[in-house]
Scaffold this active site. Structure first.
Site, PDB file in Angstrom:
ATOM      1  N   ARG A 112      47.208  30.721  34.552  1.00 18.80           N
ATOM      2  CA  ARG A 112      47.517  32.015  33.947  1.00 18.80           C
ATOM      3  C   ARG A 112      46.251  32.870  33.913  1.00 18.80           C
ATOM      4  O   ARG A 112      45.589  32.992  32.879  1.00 18.80           O
ATOM      5  CB  ARG A 112      48.081  31.820  32.535  1.00 18.80           C
ATOM      6  N   ASP A 142      43.713  35.881  33.611  1.00 23.67           N
ATOM      7  CA  ASP A 142      43.706  36.998  32.666  1.00 23.67           C
ATOM      8  C   ASP A 142      43.625  38.333  33.390  1.00 23.67           C
ATOM      9  O   ASP A 142      43.472  38.403  34.611  1.00 23.67           O
ATOM     10  CB  ASP A 142      42.515  36.869  31.708  1.00 23.67           C
ATOM     11  N   ARG A 188      34.824  32.114  31.266  1.00 25.23           N
ATOM     12  CA  ARG A 188      34.089  33.360  31.069  1.00 25.23           C
ATOM     13  C   ARG A 188      33.091  33.248  29.912  1.00 25.23           C
ATOM     14  O   ARG A 188      32.008  33.855  29.950  1.00 25.23           O
ATOM     15  CB  ARG A 188      35.065  34.507  30.838  1.00 25.23           C
TER      16      ARG A 188
END
Length: 282
Positions: A50, A52, A233
């Site tokens: 998934r 972002d 991240r």
């Protein structure tokens, strides 16, 4: 009914992410709309990761079932004819109906690109985090190695995440200096880089030499069975803080042990992140 696995590449800049959302257009939505036109009915698509908002993919994997009897090469051509240019089906194949791209995945590899030059090319701005000022790539490389193994990564997940466990396994965590130089007659192209960082021995500030010749591109690559939301991240944001000399290498281990998101570095922008590969047993 035929069940297909497709390999996807996409530029995530203009999308809210992989998953359908009410606040914008998603990759999943665009593919499902294309399949609805192909199959004449609503088709659900499952993805392996998934990604972002703003995150890209070189090797996203998705699966779906359609009613039309089509060969994989026909599915590839028909979907690409219906999809926008920033989403491409790179390959398609028949798979058993039980196949699920997320639950059957054994490992995922992400790559994060950091453009470490005074000026970023307009052709790189959508695909890298522009970090001006020298970075100590050796310190970042040493810090990246500290998270290999099985650890509690609570300090690196997005605030407010609700998961059963924050323990994850990382098999690869490395920084690569790609040696890509800015060589357009600019003074910065051959300038030595240096930075001030805490000494690994004494903790007192010391000057360290950076990369020579100046390399504009650093890449961080990480592999594991699964990742927390914003985990990659946040790891990158923490590595950059170390590369800037704001913290010593062992700060990475301290952040990991803290289990506190506030202790880690900032969340790096989505633009630099790519889902590179998803691995399966077969």
């Amino acid at each position: 009914m035929p069940h297909f696995r497709i390999l996807l590449a996409y530029d995530g800049t203009d999308y809210v992410g992989w998953q359908r959302q009410a606040n914008g257009v998603s990759i999943q939505e665009v593919i499902e709309d294309a399949l609805a036109g192909l199959d004449g009915r609503a088709v659900a698509v499952a993805g392996a990761g998934r990604t972002d908002s703003g995150v890209h993919a070189l090797g996203q994997v998705a699966a779906f079932t359609i009613e039309r009897a089509l060969a994989p090469d026909a599915v590839l051509r028909a979907l690409n004819a219906r999809l926008p240019d920033d989403i491409r089906v790179m390959a398609a194949e028949d798979v058993p109906p039980a196949f699920h791209p997320r639950f059957d995945a054994r490992a995922k590899t992400y790559r994060y690109r950091i453009w470490n030059g005074e000026v970023i090319s307009p052709f790189e701005r959508r695909y890298a985090w522009h970090v001006a000022g020298p970075l100590d790539a050796d310190a970042m490389r040493a810090a990246a190695a500290l998270i290999v193994g099985t650890h509690d990564f609570a300090a690196f997940q997005a605030a407010g995440s609700d998961v059963a466990s924050t323990v994850r396994d990382v098999s690869v965590s490395r920084i690569s200096d790609c040696g890509l130089r800015i060589d357009w007659g600019l003074a910065t192209a051959d300038r030595e880089c240096s930075a001030i960082r805490p000494s690994r021995a004494s903790g007192r500030p010391e000057r360290v030499e950076g990369r020579k010749p100046l390399s504009a591109l650093l890449e961080y690559e990480v592999t594991g069975p699964g990742f927390l939301r914003h985990m990659v991240r946040t790891i990158v944001g923490t590595l950059v803080e170390i590369g800037r000399g704001k913290h010593p290498v062992n700060w990475m281990a301290d952040v990991l042990a803290s289990r506190d998101r506030a202790a880690a570095g900032p969340t790096a922008p989505g633009a630099g992140l790519f889902l590179v590969r998803v691995d399966y047993l077969a």
